[in-house]
Design a protein around this motif. Structure first.
Motif, PDB file in Angstrom:
ATOM      1  N   SER A 195       0.843  -1.343   0.108  1.00 36.22           N
ATOM      2  CA  SER A 195       0.008  -0.057   0.202  1.00 36.22           C
ATOM      3  C   SER A 195       0.904   1.303  -0.024  1.00 36.22           C
ATOM      4  O   SER A 195       0.640   2.110  -0.799  1.00 36.22           O
ATOM      5  N   ARG A 196       1.732   1.452   0.785  1.00 34.63           N
ATOM      6  CA  ARG A 196       2.762   2.506   0.967  1.00 34.63           C
ATOM      7  C   ARG A 196       3.650   2.490  -0.455  1.00 34.63           C
ATOM      8  O   ARG A 196       3.771   3.777  -1.021  1.00 34.63           O
ATOM      9  N   ARG A 197       4.008   1.562  -1.105  1.00 34.77           N
ATOM     10  CA  ARG A 197       4.745   1.503  -2.185  1.00 34.77           C
ATOM     11  C   ARG A 197       3.650   1.950  -3.215  1.00 34.77           C
ATOM     12  O   ARG A 197       4.119   2.656  -4.133  1.00 34.77           O
ATOM     13  N   ARG A 198       2.354   1.700  -3.283  1.00 38.17           N
ATOM     14  CA  ARG A 198       1.495   1.978  -4.521  1.00 38.17           C
ATOM     15  C   ARG A 198       1.413   3.571  -4.295  1.00 38.17           C
ATOM     16  O   ARG A 198       1.455   4.252  -5.156  1.00 38.17           O
ATOM     17  N   GLU A 199       1.427   4.080  -2.979  1.00 37.54           N
ATOM     18  CA  GLU A 199       1.106   5.615  -2.687  1.00 37.54           C
ATOM     19  C   GLU A 199       2.340   6.080  -3.267  1.00 37.54           C
ATOM     20  O   GLU A 199       2.146   7.344  -3.915  1.00 37.54           O
ATOM     21  N   ALA A 200       3.568   5.821  -3.052  1.00 34.45           N
ATOM     22  CA  ALA A 200       4.600   6.534  -3.169  1.00 34.45           C
ATOM     23  C   ALA A 200       4.775   6.442  -4.863  1.00 34.45           C
ATOM     24  O   ALA A 200       5.270   7.622  -5.622  1.00 34.45           O
ATOM     25  N   LEU A 201       4.571   5.197  -5.338  1.00 36.49           N
ATOM     26  CA  LEU A 201       4.610   5.281  -7.118  1.00 36.49           C
ATOM     27  C   LEU A 201       3.609   6.174  -7.479  1.00 36.49           C
ATOM     28  O   LEU A 201       3.975   6.953  -8.572  1.00 36.49           O
ATOM     29  N   GLY A 202       2.295   6.146  -7.168  1.00 32.72           N
ATOM     30  CA  GLY A 202       1.418   6.977  -7.541  1.00 32.72           C
ATOM     31  C   GLY A 202       1.740   8.675  -7.534  1.00 32.72           C
ATOM     32  O   GLY A 202       1.704   9.412  -8.257  1.00 32.72           O
ATOM     33  N   CYS A 203       2.380   8.878  -6.596  1.00 31.56           N
ATOM     34  CA  CYS A 203       3.140  10.266  -6.339  1.00 31.56           C
ATOM     35  C   CYS A 203       4.006  10.619  -7.349  1.00 31.56           C
ATOM     36  O   CYS A 203       4.043  11.535  -8.025  1.00 31.56           O
ATOM     37  N   ILE A 204       5.067   9.521  -7.589  1.00 31.36           N
ATOM     38  CA  ILE A 204       6.263   9.904  -8.535  1.00 31.36           C
ATOM     39  C   ILE A 204       5.435  10.052 -10.008  1.00 31.36           C
ATOM     40  O   ILE A 204       6.036  10.894 -10.746  1.00 31.36           O
ATOM     41  N   LEU A 205       4.427   9.142 -10.367  1.00 32.70           N
ATOM     42  CA  LEU A 205       3.662   9.197 -11.658  1.00 32.70           C
ATOM     43  C   LEU A 205       2.746  10.244 -11.672  1.00 32.70           C
ATOM     44  O   LEU A 205       2.375  10.590 -13.049  1.00 32.70           O
ATOM     45  N   GLY A 206       2.416  10.786 -10.599  1.00 30.56           N
ATOM     46  CA  GLY A 206       1.291  11.976 -10.682  1.00 30.56           C
ATOM     47  C   GLY A 206       0.055  11.135 -10.975  1.00 30.56           C
ATOM     48  O   GLY A 206      -0.959  12.080 -11.625  1.00 30.56           O
ATOM     49  N   ILE A 207      -0.239   9.812 -10.691  1.00 31.58           N
ATOM     50  CA  ILE A 207      -1.541   9.343 -10.854  1.00 31.58           C
ATOM     51  C   ILE A 207      -2.503   9.155  -9.584  1.00 31.58           C
ATOM     52  O   ILE A 207      -3.440   8.352  -9.386  1.00 31.58           O
ATOM     53  N   GLY A 208      -2.026   9.528  -8.367  1.00 30.87           N
ATOM     54  CA  GLY A 208      -2.432   9.571  -7.105  1.00 30.87           C
ATOM     55  C   GLY A 208      -2.384   8.124  -6.487  1.00 30.87           C
ATOM     56  O   GLY A 208      -1.901   7.115  -7.111  1.00 30.87           O
ATOM     57  N   TYR A 209      -2.952   7.860  -5.263  1.00 32.60           N
ATOM     58  CA  TYR A 209      -2.908   6.618  -4.522  1.00 32.60           C
ATOM     59  C   TYR A 209      -3.948   5.751  -5.048  1.00 32.60           C
ATOM     60  O   TYR A 209      -5.257   6.303  -5.644  1.00 32.60           O
ATOM     61  N   ALA A 210      -3.829   4.491  -5.318  1.00 31.72           N
ATOM     62  CA  ALA A 210      -4.797   3.580  -5.938  1.00 31.72           C
ATOM     63  C   ALA A 210      -4.560   2.267  -5.117  1.00 31.72           C
ATOM     64  O   ALA A 210      -3.402   1.871  -4.965  1.00 31.72           O
ATOM     65  N   ASN A 211      -5.669   1.572  -4.937  1.00 29.65           N
ATOM     66  CA  ASN A 211      -5.372   0.246  -4.801  1.00 29.65           C
ATOM     67  C   ASN A 211      -4.978  -0.801  -5.745  1.00 29.65           C
ATOM     68  O   ASN A 211      -4.642  -0.146  -6.825  1.00 29.65           O
ATOM     69  N   GLY A 212      -4.663  -1.962  -5.722  1.00 31.22           N
ATOM     70  CA  GLY A 212      -3.881  -2.695  -7.048  1.00 31.22           C
ATOM     71  C   GLY A 212      -4.694  -2.524  -8.130  1.00 31.22           C
ATOM     72  O   GLY A 212      -4.072  -2.311  -9.434  1.00 31.22           O
ATOM     73  N   LYS A 213      -6.005  -3.063  -8.129  1.00 32.68           N
ATOM     74  CA  LYS A 213      -6.694  -2.959  -9.387  1.00 32.68           C
ATOM     75  C   LYS A 213      -7.018  -1.540  -9.952  1.00 32.68           C
ATOM     76  O   LYS A 213      -6.906  -1.371 -11.077  1.00 32.68           O
ATOM     77  N   GLN A 214      -7.178  -0.488  -9.061  1.00 31.75           N
ATOM     78  CA  GLN A 214      -7.016   0.806  -9.765  1.00 31.75           C
ATOM     79  C   GLN A 214      -5.595   1.107 -10.111  1.00 31.75           C
ATOM     80  O   GLN A 214      -5.877   1.861 -11.225  1.00 31.75           O
ATOM     81  N   LEU A 215      -4.601   1.101  -9.730  1.00 27.90           N
ATOM     82  CA  LEU A 215      -3.426   1.379 -10.217  1.00 27.90           C
ATOM     83  C   LEU A 215      -3.308   0.434 -11.561  1.00 27.90           C
ATOM     84  O   LEU A 215      -2.733   1.405 -12.359  1.00 27.90           O
ATOM     85  N   LEU A 216      -3.612  -0.646 -11.409  1.00 30.99           N
ATOM     86  CA  LEU A 216      -3.371  -1.253 -12.768  1.00 30.99           C
ATOM     87  C   LEU A 216      -4.111  -0.653 -14.250  1.00 30.99           C
ATOM     88  O   LEU A 216      -3.464  -0.196 -15.151  1.00 30.99           O
TER      89      LEU A 216
END
Length: 183
Positions: free
Chosen positions: A136-157
């Protein structure tokens, strides 16, 4: 900082915060009950100048964002992290610092209508974005780096594939994440 596109926000307090951060025209949705007139204004703005949707980083904000993107395809989307929009048990754009708003707007992305499935769940597992104790923390950090916000796994994909993020851009962001360098 001057923003060419029209920024769509939920309410007057959000508008005030955005105008403190940037020079831009703003359209208010007045929450979830977006009127037909407001949808027409958003469509007109998208055709003339472009639109950036900046809603609160909470469930109602995501529902409003989805309604806008469904009705007015071709809008850019900007995301704030919940931590950047949180104050006194309240989450909202109105709580964000001007710098956080500017950064979110700079990273705004457009949804691609014919999204290619470039990424799979295996990519997320490989980079510790699914299934691990720190995912969860890693997805939040990746979302911040890419500018796509926090997302759960399904939303991130879905966001990775629908915002036309390339494999190389993803790999660079994942490398920053592995090095412990957030946004």
């Amino acid at each position: 900082m001057n923003i060419r596109e029209v920024i769509v926000v939920e309410g007057k307090d959000d508008e005030r915060a955005v105008k403190q951060a940037v020079d831009a025209e703003v359209i208010l949705t007045s929450g979830y009950g977006i009127t037909e007139e407001t949808f027409r204004r958003i469509e007109f703005a998208r055709l003339r100048k472009g639109v950036i949707v900046l809603t609160d980083p909470d469930r109602p904000g995501e529902q409003i964002r989805k309604r806008i993107n469904d009705r007015v395809p071709g809008c850019k989307n900007a995301y704030l992290l919940q931590a950047d929009a949180f104050r006194k048990n309240d989450i909202g754009i109105e709580n964000a610092a001007p710098g956080a708003i500017r950064e979110a707007l700079e990273k705004a992305r457009c949804v691609v209508e014919t999204a290619a499935d470039v990424f799979s769940r295996e990519d997320l597992f490989e980079h510790g974005l699914l299934g691990g104790p720190d995912a969860s923390r890693r997805r939040e950090a990746l979302g911040c780096i890419l500018g796509i916000g926090y997302a759960n796994g399904k939303q991130l994909l879905k966001r990775l594939n629908h915002y036309a993020i390339g494999r190389e851009e993803f790999q660079r962001a994942a490398a920053r994440l592995a090095e412990g360098k957030g946004a």
